[in-house]
Design a protein around this motif. Structure first.
Motif, PDB file in Angstrom:
ATOM      1  N   GLY A 124       0.997  -1.359  -0.023  1.00 56.33           N
ATOM      2  CA  GLY A 124      -0.243   0.171  -0.147  1.00 56.33           C
ATOM      3  C   GLY A 124       0.988   1.460   0.249  1.00 56.33           C
ATOM      4  N   GLU A 125       0.165   2.742  -0.186  1.00 54.44           N
ATOM      5  CA  GLU A 125       0.830   3.515  -0.013  1.00 54.44           C
ATOM      6  C   GLU A 125       1.850   3.795   0.969  1.00 54.44           C
ATOM      7  N   GLU A 126       1.435   3.310   1.823  1.00 51.53           N
ATOM      8  CA  GLU A 126       2.214   3.686   3.489  1.00 51.53           C
ATOM      9  C   GLU A 126       3.467   2.672   3.204  1.00 51.53           C
ATOM     10  N   GLY A 127       3.117   1.832   3.104  1.00 52.53           N
ATOM     11  CA  GLY A 127       4.015   1.314   2.911  1.00 52.53           C
ATOM     12  C   GLY A 127       5.105   0.831   2.122  1.00 52.53           C
ATOM     13  N   GLU A 128       3.761   1.747   0.830  1.00 60.26           N
ATOM     14  CA  GLU A 128       5.747   2.684  -0.501  1.00 60.26           C
ATOM     15  C   GLU A 128       7.235   3.168   0.185  1.00 60.26           C
ATOM     16  N   ALA A 129       6.864   4.309   1.282  1.00 59.97           N
ATOM     17  CA  ALA A 129       7.085   4.597   2.063  1.00 59.97           C
ATOM     18  C   ALA A 129       8.713   4.016   3.005  1.00 59.97           C
ATOM     19  N   ALA A 130       8.064   2.907   3.986  1.00 61.52           N
ATOM     20  CA  ALA A 130       9.147   1.915   3.921  1.00 61.52           C
ATOM     21  C   ALA A 130       9.583   0.862   2.973  1.00 61.52           C
ATOM     22  N   PHE A 131       9.040   0.617   2.305  1.00 63.29           N
ATOM     23  CA  PHE A 131      10.190   0.072   1.640  1.00 63.29           C
ATOM     24  C   PHE A 131      11.542   0.691   0.813  1.00 63.29           C
ATOM     25  N   ARG A 132      11.343   2.058   1.095  1.00 59.92           N
ATOM     26  CA  ARG A 132      12.524   3.134   0.506  1.00 59.92           C
ATOM     27  C   ARG A 132      13.482   3.102   1.829  1.00 59.92           C
ATOM     28  N   ALA A 133      13.204   2.872   2.660  1.00 58.76           N
ATOM     29  CA  ALA A 133      14.131   2.779   4.350  1.00 58.76           C
ATOM     30  C   ALA A 133      14.896   1.122   3.708  1.00 58.76           C
ATOM     31  N   VAL A 134      13.698   0.636   3.554  1.00 59.09           N
ATOM     32  CA  VAL A 134      14.678  -1.067   2.995  1.00 59.09           C
ATOM     33  C   VAL A 134      15.472  -1.060   1.914  1.00 59.09           C
ATOM     34  N   ILE A 135      15.022   0.085   1.215  1.00 58.24           N
ATOM     35  CA  ILE A 135      16.446   0.193   0.550  1.00 58.24           C
ATOM     36  C   ILE A 135      17.351   1.176   0.658  1.00 58.24           C
ATOM     37  N   LYS A 136      17.612   2.091   1.329  1.00 56.56           N
ATOM     38  CA  LYS A 136      18.575   2.350   2.010  1.00 56.56           C
ATOM     39  C   LYS A 136      19.365   1.651   3.020  1.00 56.56           C
ATOM     40  N   GLY A 137      18.068   0.552   3.215  1.00 51.30           N
ATOM     41  CA  GLY A 137      19.347  -0.954   4.475  1.00 51.30           C
ATOM     42  C   GLY A 137      19.565  -1.538   3.928  1.00 51.30           C
ATOM     43  N   ALA A 138      19.290  -1.274   2.388  1.00 48.61           N
ATOM     44  CA  ALA A 138      20.970  -2.174   1.558  1.00 48.61           C
ATOM     45  C   ALA A 138      22.352  -2.014   1.036  1.00 48.61           C
ATOM     46  N   ASP A 139      21.784  -1.042   1.769  1.00 53.05           N
ATOM     47  CA  ASP A 139      23.948  -0.496   0.818  1.00 53.05           C
ATOM     48  C   ASP A 139      24.274   0.039   2.442  1.00 53.05           C
ATOM     49  N   GLY A 151      24.997  -5.327  10.455  1.00 53.26           N
ATOM     50  CA  GLY A 151      24.389  -4.115   9.819  1.00 53.26           C
ATOM     51  C   GLY A 151      25.105  -5.134   9.115  1.00 53.26           C
ATOM     52  N   PHE A 152      25.860  -5.839   8.344  1.00 57.31           N
ATOM     53  CA  PHE A 152      25.599  -6.508   7.107  1.00 57.31           C
ATOM     54  C   PHE A 152      24.694  -7.634   7.216  1.00 57.31           C
ATOM     55  N   LEU A 153      23.600  -8.015   7.870  1.00 54.51           N
ATOM     56  CA  LEU A 153      23.297  -8.825   8.019  1.00 54.51           C
ATOM     57  C   LEU A 153      21.750  -8.239   7.931  1.00 54.51           C
ATOM     58  N   THR A 154      22.012  -7.487   8.230  1.00 62.37           N
ATOM     59  CA  THR A 154      20.622  -6.607   8.422  1.00 62.37           C
ATOM     60  C   THR A 154      20.793  -6.050   6.335  1.00 62.37           C
ATOM     61  N   ALA A 155      22.019  -5.979   6.017  1.00 62.10           N
ATOM     62  CA  ALA A 155      21.955  -5.239   4.784  1.00 62.10           C
ATOM     63  C   ALA A 155      20.718  -6.514   4.238  1.00 62.10           C
ATOM     64  N   GLN A 156      22.320  -7.727   4.537  1.00 62.46           N
ATOM     65  CA  GLN A 156      21.276  -8.888   3.304  1.00 62.46           C
ATOM     66  C   GLN A 156      20.339  -9.121   2.987  1.00 62.46           C
ATOM     67  N   ARG A 157      19.993  -8.885   4.246  1.00 60.55           N
ATOM     68  CA  ARG A 157      17.930  -9.220   4.155  1.00 60.55           C
ATOM     69  C   ARG A 157      17.402  -8.013   3.100  1.00 60.55           C
TER      70      ARG A 157
END
Length: 155
Positions: free
Chosen positions: A80-95, A111-117
């Motif tokens: 949903g729209e609210e979750g799409e904003a959270a997904f952007r945080a997931v993208i940043k977490g991948a780095d 930190g690396f284990l979180t990034a892998q997820r």
């Protein structure tokens, strides 16, 4: 051939497999989009996930622009729209960078284990988008510097 994704796409040259190593940010999406459009196999190694939501577009081509994440209809519907904003945080977490004592890479760092997820979630979305575009013929998704491999099946 050497050049951009857009230059190659406009050449209408046929290919069986798209191979891309160290495809920063949107370049991964552009390469997968071209392979999907041409019904070709793909083996890409994504990186620099943060560029997907960064401040600069980088002109990666292939009709992809930053802010199109999540790419799959399945993730968009689920989040949903609210979750799409959270997904952007997931993208940043991948780095996230995993640095241990003395500045050495530490694969066991939290930190690396979180990034892998986070990488797995971003890549799962990419692969779902490809499968939605055409009947998925076997996609394998893996974290940073490991390949995403796919093949198209004729409908």
């Amino acid at each position: 051939f050497t050049g951009s994704i857009d230059e190659y796409a406009s050449s209408a040259a046929c290919f069986d497999v798209a191979i891309g190593l160290h495809l920063c940010g949107l370049l991964t999406d552009a390469c997968l989009a071209l392979a999907t459009q041409r019904r070709a196999r793909a083996c890409v190694v994504p990186c620099c996930y943060g560029q997907l939501v960064g401040g600069e577009d980088h002109g990666r081509g292939g009709g992809v622009v930053r802010g199109q994440q999540p790419r799959s209809l399945a993730f968009r519907a689920l989040l949903g729209e609210e979750g799409e904003a959270a997904f952007r945080a997931v993208i940043k977490g991948a780095d996230c960078v995993a640095v241990g004592r003395g500045g050495a890479f530490d694969a066991a760092a939290a930190g690396f284990l979180t990034a892998q997820r986070c990488m797995r979630l971003v890549d799962a979305d990419r692969l779902l988008a490809a499968c939605e575009a055409w009947r998925c013929g076997g996609w394998l998704g893996t974290p940073l510097n490991w390949p995403l491999v796919g093949r198209a099946e004729v409908r």
